[in-house]
Design an enzyme around this catalytic site. Structure first.
Site, PDB file in Angstrom:
ATOM      1  N   GLU A  86      30.916  33.114  45.153  1.00  0.00           N
ATOM      2  CA  GLU A  86      31.829  34.256  45.048  1.00  0.00           C
ATOM      3  C   GLU A  86      32.912  34.226  46.119  1.00  0.00           C
ATOM      4  O   GLU A  86      33.419  35.260  46.542  1.00  0.00           O
ATOM      5  CB  GLU A  86      31.036  35.567  45.074  1.00  0.00           C
ATOM      6  CG  GLU A  86      30.027  35.637  43.930  1.00  0.00           C
ATOM      7  CD  GLU A  86      29.675  37.048  43.503  1.00  0.00           C
ATOM      8  OE1 GLU A  86      30.385  37.996  43.892  1.00  0.00           O
ATOM      9  OE2 GLU A  86      28.687  37.206  42.764  1.00  0.00           O
ATOM     10  N   HIS A 143      32.426  39.346  42.241  1.00  0.00           N
ATOM     11  CA  HIS A 143      33.743  38.729  42.355  1.00  0.00           C
ATOM     12  C   HIS A 143      33.913  37.658  41.286  1.00  0.00           C
ATOM     13  O   HIS A 143      33.038  36.825  41.089  1.00  0.00           O
ATOM     14  CB  HIS A 143      33.929  38.097  43.740  1.00  0.00           C
ATOM     15  CG  HIS A 143      33.718  39.057  44.863  1.00  0.00           C
ATOM     16  ND1 HIS A 143      32.457  39.447  45.275  1.00  0.00           N
ATOM     17  CD2 HIS A 143      34.600  39.720  45.654  1.00  0.00           C
ATOM     18  CE1 HIS A 143      32.578  40.313  46.280  1.00  0.00           C
ATOM     19  NE2 HIS A 143      33.856  40.481  46.524  1.00  0.00           N
ATOM     20  N   LYS A 170      31.516  47.650  43.976  1.00  0.00           N
ATOM     21  CA  LYS A 170      32.777  46.912  44.135  1.00  0.00           C
ATOM     22  C   LYS A 170      32.866  45.781  43.111  1.00  0.00           C
ATOM     23  O   LYS A 170      31.948  44.977  42.988  1.00  0.00           O
ATOM     24  CB  LYS A 170      32.880  46.317  45.539  1.00  0.00           C
ATOM     25  CG  LYS A 170      34.125  45.433  45.738  1.00  0.00           C
ATOM     26  CD  LYS A 170      34.045  44.634  47.033  1.00  0.00           C
ATOM     27  CE  LYS A 170      35.220  43.673  47.178  1.00  0.00           C
ATOM     28  NZ  LYS A 170      35.075  42.786  48.367  1.00  0.00           N
TER      29      LYS A 170
END
Length: 270
Positions: A86, A143, A170
Site C-alpha cells: 500500500e 490505499h 480512511k
C-alpha cells in the site's frame, strides 16, 4: 458530521484537520524533523515508521517514540507502518506488523494507530480491542494507487471498516478523470448524509484528485494530508499554506455562509 476528540482537537468540527507525515530514516533525522514539523501549521502528526531503519528493533522504536512525543509536545500523533503493498517504505513480517502496533499502543505515546484494512481481514488479531482498552484510537485505512473503485465499493469499504471497529476510516485511491473524482465526492456525500456517525476521510491521490483534499468540510472528510515541505507521503499532497487557503475558500466559513448561498444581512443589497 461525526465528532471525535483526540487530545486537544476535535475531528469533524470545523475544517478538516491537517495532518503532516514525519519521515526519517535514523534518530538524528527523526528528532530534527519532529522539531521542525511541530512548528508547522498542522493539527496532527503521522509518524511513518516504515521509513525508519530501526523499525525491527522494539527497544529503538520506543526510544524513537519518546523523542517524537517530546518534540511535538501536545499535538496528536498517529503511528503508521505502511506496508509495501500500500505504498510503504519497507517490508516486515505480518506477525511483527501487529506486534509492533501493539507495542506502540503499550507505550502510551501515540494517540492513534493506522491499521490496514487488508491486513485485518486476512488475520486473526485482537489489536483493535487492545487499542481501545488502552484509549488509543484506531484508524483503519485502504490505499489503491492504480484506480478508483465504484461509488458503491467506496461506501461499502467505509461501512465495513466501521463495522470491524474503526474509530476513523480512511480510503485513498487514484483517480484518472473527473468522473473518478465525482465517485469519491458522491460516496463521501452519501456517507456523511446516511451514516453521519462515522468519522472518515476519502482522498483522491495525484494531481487529478487534488480537489478531494480541499472539500472535506463540504463532503464529510474529517482530516486531510499536507506535504511537510520536504517529503510527500502520497502523490498530490499540497504544502500547508496552499492547503489552508483552499480549505478556507471551499469550506463552510464561520461568517454564516453555506456553499452556494450568501448570508442574509440587514445591509444586503438587492
Amino acid at each position: 458530521m461525526s465528532k471525535l476528540k483526540v487530545r486537544n482537537i476535535t475531528l469533524g468540527q470545523g475544517q478538516p484537520k491537517v495532518c503532516v507525515s514525519l519521515i526519517a530514516s535514523n534518530f538524528e533525522e527523526l528528532f530534527a524533523e519532529a522539531l521542525r514539523i511541530s512548528k508547522l501549521d498542522c493539527d496532527i502528526i503521522e509518524w511513518r515508521a516504515d521509513y525508519f531503519m530501526y523499525v525491527n528493533d522494539i527497544s529503538f522504536m520506543k526510544k524513537a517514540a519518546y523523542f517524537i512525543r517530546y518534540a511535538i509536545e501536545d499535538k496528536p500523533l498517529i503511528f503508521t507502518f505502511r506496508t509495501l503493498d500500500e505504498g510503504g517504505g519497507q517490508l516486515i513480517e505480518d506477525s511483527y506488523y501487529f506486534e509492533l502496533n501493539r507495542y506502540m499502543v503499550h507505550t502510551g505515546l501515540v494517540d492513534i494507530i493506522d491499521l490496514e484494512f487488508a491486513k485485518l481481514i486476512d488475520s486473526e488479531t485482537d489489536i483493535i480491542q487492545y487499542a481501545k482498552q488502552n484509549n488509543v484510537k484506531v484508524l483503519i485505512s485502504s490505499h489503491d494507487f492504480e484506480k478508483t473503485p465504484s461509488e458503491s465499493e467506496l461506501s461499502e469499504s467505509i461501512y465495513d471498516m466501521r463495522h470491524i471497529g474503526a474509530d476513523i476510516c480512511k480510503i485513498a485511491v487514484m483517480p484518472h478523470s473527473m468522473t473518478d473524482v465525482l465517485k469519491i465526492l458522491s460516496s463521501s456525500n452519501e456517507i456523511q448524509t446516511l451514516r453521519e456517525e462515522i468519522p472518515f476521510m476519502m482522498i483522491g491521490m495525484g494531481e487529478v484528485g487534488r480537489m478531494t483534499r480541499l472539500t472535506g468540510e463540504l463532503f464529510g472528510s474529517v482530516m486531510t494530508f499536507a506535504s511537510s515541505g520536504k517529503h510527500n507521503s502520497a502523490p498530490g499532497q499540497m504544502e500547508i499554506p496552499e492547503l489552508r487557503q483552499g480549505l478556507t475558500i471551499l469550506g463552510k466559513r464561520n461568517e454564516g455562509a453555506h456553499f452556494g448561498e450568501e448570508k442574509n444581512t440587514k445591509n444586503q443589497c438587492n
